[in-house]
Motif scaffolding. Structure first.
Motif, mmCIF file in Angstrom:
data_model
loop_
_atom_site.group_PDB
_atom_site.id
_atom_site.type_symbol
_atom_site.label_atom_id
_atom_site.label_comp_id
_atom_site.label_asym_id
_atom_site.label_seq_id
_atom_site.Cartn_x
_atom_site.Cartn_y
_atom_site.Cartn_z
ATOM 1 N N VAL A 33 73.307 22.584 39.441
ATOM 2 C CA VAL A 33 73.956 21.262 39.471
ATOM 3 C C VAL A 33 75.428 21.396 39.853
ATOM 4 O O VAL A 33 75.953 20.624 40.643
ATOM 5 C CB VAL A 33 73.801 20.544 38.101
ATOM 6 N N GLU A 34 76.083 22.398 39.320
ATOM 7 C CA GLU A 34 77.508 22.610 39.610
ATOM 8 C C GLU A 34 77.750 22.881 41.091
ATOM 9 O O GLU A 34 78.779 22.493 41.633
ATOM 10 C CB GLU A 34 78.031 23.779 38.762
ATOM 11 N N HIS A 35 76.815 23.523 41.756
ATOM 12 C CA HIS A 35 77.023 23.932 43.144
ATOM 13 C C HIS A 35 76.241 23.124 44.166
ATOM 14 O O HIS A 35 76.357 23.390 45.361
ATOM 15 C CB HIS A 35 76.704 25.421 43.293
ATOM 16 N N MET A 36 75.454 22.137 43.723
ATOM 17 C CA MET A 36 74.680 21.357 44.690
ATOM 18 C C MET A 36 75.605 20.486 45.536
ATOM 19 O O MET A 36 76.734 20.186 45.142
ATOM 20 C CB MET A 36 73.637 20.504 43.984
ATOM 21 N N ALA A 37 75.117 20.109 46.687
ATOM 22 C CA ALA A 37 75.887 19.260 47.589
ATOM 23 C C ALA A 37 76.066 17.876 46.980
ATOM 24 O O ALA A 37 75.244 17.428 46.169
ATOM 25 C CB ALA A 37 75.168 19.146 48.930
#
Length: 138
Positions: free
Chosen positions: A38-42
């Motif tokens: 979630v932290e790194h999703m677009a």
């Protein structure tokens, strides 16, 4: 405001999976993988959960920037944050997920998704007694 889908998107039959692991340890590992995804999703992207091909684990995938190939072996080190670091986080999530997987007799597998968009992180576990593993991939 742009909405981000943060719940697990799982068109696959996760409810049919039989995994042999300590519930609390598995929950800790999957929670860390999900929070990392979630932290790194677009922005406006998604996170997907799916069973690994042999049915002995769960893959969490995002559509973020992925991890540079040379950083893949390093990101499981405690406090390592890599080049695509976010403002949040301590660099412990993947290290915790790997330790939890190992405590369950399995391992953590990280790979950039095809097309260079996103990361797949899989908790791989030993097969259940009623299902032999072929460990033929994810």
């Amino acid at each position: 405001m742009t909405w981000r889908r943060i719940g697990p998107r799982h068109p696959y039959r996760l409810n049919a999976l039989k995994l042999r692991a300590n519930r609390d340890i598995l929950k800790l590992a999957l929670r860390n993988l999900h929070e990392n995804a979630v932290e790194h999703m677009a922005n406006g992207g998604s996170v997907a959960w799916r069973p690994v091909r042999d049915g002995c684990g769960v893959m969490v995938e995002d559509d973020g920037p992925g991890i540079p190939e040379e950083d893949l072996p390093l990101v499981i080190r405690r406090f390592y944050r890599g080049r695509h670091r976010s403002a949040a986080g301590t660099g412990l999530g993947l290290a915790i997920a790997e330790l939890a997987a190992k405590r369950s007799g399995g391992g953590l597998m990280l790979r950039n998704r095809d097309g260079g968009i996103g990361l797949g992180a899989a908790i791989l576990l030993p097969p259940t007694d009623d299902e032999p593993s072929t460990r033929n991939g994810v």
